[in-house]
Write a protein that holds these residues in place. Structure first.
Motif, mmCIF file in Angstrom:
data_model
loop_
_atom_site.group_PDB
_atom_site.id
_atom_site.type_symbol
_atom_site.label_atom_id
_atom_site.label_comp_id
_atom_site.label_asym_id
_atom_site.label_seq_id
_atom_site.Cartn_x
_atom_site.Cartn_y
_atom_site.Cartn_z
ATOM 1 N N ASN A 96 0.843 -1.197 0.000
ATOM 2 C CA ASN A 96 0.000 0.000 0.000
ATOM 3 C C ASN A 96 0.880 1.250 0.000
ATOM 4 O O ASN A 96 2.101 1.174 0.166
ATOM 5 N N THR A 97 0.264 2.409 -0.205
ATOM 6 C CA THR A 97 1.047 3.629 -0.407
ATOM 7 C C THR A 97 1.891 4.071 0.785
ATOM 8 O O THR A 97 2.929 4.703 0.566
ATOM 9 N N PRO A 98 1.521 3.796 2.050
ATOM 10 C CA PRO A 98 2.428 4.185 3.135
ATOM 11 C C PRO A 98 3.806 3.530 3.056
ATOM 12 O O PRO A 98 4.721 3.921 3.785
ATOM 13 N N ALA A 99 3.958 2.552 2.160
ATOM 14 C CA ALA A 99 5.286 1.979 1.917
ATOM 15 C C ALA A 99 6.264 3.067 1.487
ATOM 16 O O ALA A 99 7.474 2.962 1.723
ATOM 17 N N LEU A 100 5.737 4.132 0.865
ATOM 18 C CA LEU A 100 6.589 5.232 0.432
ATOM 19 C C LEU A 100 7.260 5.928 1.609
ATOM 20 O O LEU A 100 8.262 6.620 1.447
ATOM 21 N N GLY A 151 4.685 0.603 5.183
ATOM 22 C CA GLY A 151 3.799 -0.233 4.389
ATOM 23 C C GLY A 151 3.200 -1.389 5.161
ATOM 24 O O GLY A 151 3.745 -1.847 6.161
ATOM 25 N N ALA A 152 2.056 -1.846 4.663
ATOM 26 C CA ALA A 152 1.418 -3.065 5.170
ATOM 27 C C ALA A 152 1.126 -3.919 3.940
ATOM 28 O O ALA A 152 0.299 -3.556 3.111
ATOM 29 N N THR A 177 -6.205 -6.494 -0.090
ATOM 30 C CA THR A 177 -6.520 -5.260 -0.815
ATOM 31 C C THR A 177 -7.597 -4.475 -0.085
ATOM 32 O O THR A 177 -7.503 -3.248 0.075
ATOM 33 N N ALA A 178 -8.637 -5.189 0.375
ATOM 34 C CA ALA A 178 -9.757 -4.533 1.047
ATOM 35 C C ALA A 178 -9.347 -3.905 2.374
ATOM 36 O O ALA A 178 -9.841 -2.835 2.744
ATOM 37 N N VAL A 179 -8.444 -4.554 3.095
ATOM 38 C CA VAL A 179 -8.070 -4.065 4.425
ATOM 39 C C VAL A 179 -6.941 -3.032 4.353
ATOM 40 O O VAL A 179 -7.072 -1.921 4.884
ATOM 41 N N GLY A 201 -6.988 0.514 2.206
ATOM 42 C CA GLY A 201 -7.257 1.030 3.542
ATOM 43 C C GLY A 201 -6.860 2.472 3.817
ATOM 44 O O GLY A 201 -7.597 3.197 4.488
ATOM 45 N N PRO A 202 -5.686 2.935 3.320
ATOM 46 C CA PRO A 202 -5.328 4.322 3.608
ATOM 47 C C PRO A 202 -6.421 5.313 3.188
ATOM 48 O O PRO A 202 -6.646 6.317 3.883
ATOM 49 N N ALA A 203 -7.109 5.026 2.089
ATOM 50 C CA ALA A 203 -8.159 5.948 1.625
ATOM 51 C C ALA A 203 -9.299 6.043 2.624
ATOM 52 O O ALA A 203 -9.915 7.105 2.772
ATOM 53 N N TYR A 204 -9.591 4.946 3.341
ATOM 54 C CA TYR A 204 -10.672 4.989 4.333
ATOM 55 C C TYR A 204 -10.306 5.964 5.455
ATOM 56 O O TYR A 204 -11.143 6.744 5.919
#
Length: 266
Positions: free
Chosen positions: A116-120, A124-125, A165-167, A171-174
């Motif tokens: 996911n994007t927080p990997a940047l 990441g998760a 993908t769902a979690v 998830g960051p968008a949620y």
């Protein structure tokens, strides 16, 4: 130490490479294939890695990371046109199944991931699934690469990557939506936009940090929810308006859409 080649030198590759080097990988063992000369220069100057625009050179690596858009992978396989026996392909391409990758690259060890994007930010998760041809050592290597930019969980079935993908994938968008709405509500209650944003962001950061320290979320919530108090009033309102159902339905819809998109890419 294994040699690794990244096909695609975008932001996710930058994040992964930065994490790998920080965790001990030698830059000289990392090659990045990218058609953009400016991006190659950036990677070489920032990380000291080798760069090229020749996809065929990736076949010399022990690990090949597919960090390109899903629709480009077939062309990459055709250009590479090499026997990859004994090597590991690590794919971060969304929705491209193991079966599709095996059809393009042949019988080779494959690790499919959903980052996911927080990997940047090194936060990441990521979910990981490997095919039957991957050795224990290759599985461990794939996980070590992923853990260089966050946490990694290994799933037992490939279809569970759609749940990942769902979690976490989406998830960051949620959380961004929750932040948006809290800021909006704060301003409606009279706070300035600047103050509502500062309070919301710091609260989100603080709550997430507390939740990573070991205590269960339910316990943490109970500590700040006094009976008939202010927090209790807010929580009851959320629950009465189906907050839990909304989250469950949203994640299910995300998972189902991931399944649909995966079928179109096979």
């Amino acid at each position: 130490m294994d040699k690794i080649a990244f096909i695609g030198g975008g932001n996710m590759s930058l994040a992964i490479i930065g994490g790998m080097i920080a965790s001990g990988w030698e830059p000289s063992r990392i090659t990045v294939v990218d058609p953009n000369a400016d991006q190659r220069d950036r990677l070489a100057s920032e990380h000291g890695v080798r760069t090229t625009d020749d996809v065929t050179k990736a076949a010399a690596a022990d690990i090949i990371v597919l960090a390109v858009k899903p629709q480009v992978i077939a062309a990459v396989a055709k250009q590479m046109d090499a026997d990859l026996s004994g090597k590991l392909i690590l794919s971060i391409a969304a929705g491209v199944t193991i079966a599709s990758l095996e059809g393009l690259f042949g019988p080779v060890a494959i690790a499919r991931t959903m980052p996911n994007t927080p990997a940047l930010l090194g936060l990441g998760a990521t979910g990981l699934f490997v095919n039957e041809l991957a050795t224990d050592a290759q599985c461990a290597t794939a996980k070590a690469i992923i853990e260089a930019f966050g946490i990694c969980i290994t799933v037992e079935r490939e279809d569970l990557l759609d749940a990942v993908t769902a979690v976490s994938g989406s998830g960051p968008a949620y959380y961004f939506l929750m932040i948006e709405e809290m800021i909006r509500a704060g301003t409606a209650l009279g706070l300035t936009l600047e103050d509502a944003k500062a309070l919301t962001l710091q609260t989100a950061l603080g709550a997430a940090t507390m939740a990573t320290k070991g205590d269960e979320p339910q316990e943490l919530r109970a500590r700040v929810t006094s009976p008939n108090g202010t927090t209790h009033a807010a929580i009851v309102t959320m629950q009465e308006n189906g907050f839990g159902d909304v989250i469950a339905k949203a994640l299910t819809a995300c998972r189902d859409r991931a399944v649909e998109l995966g079928k179109t890419k096979q």
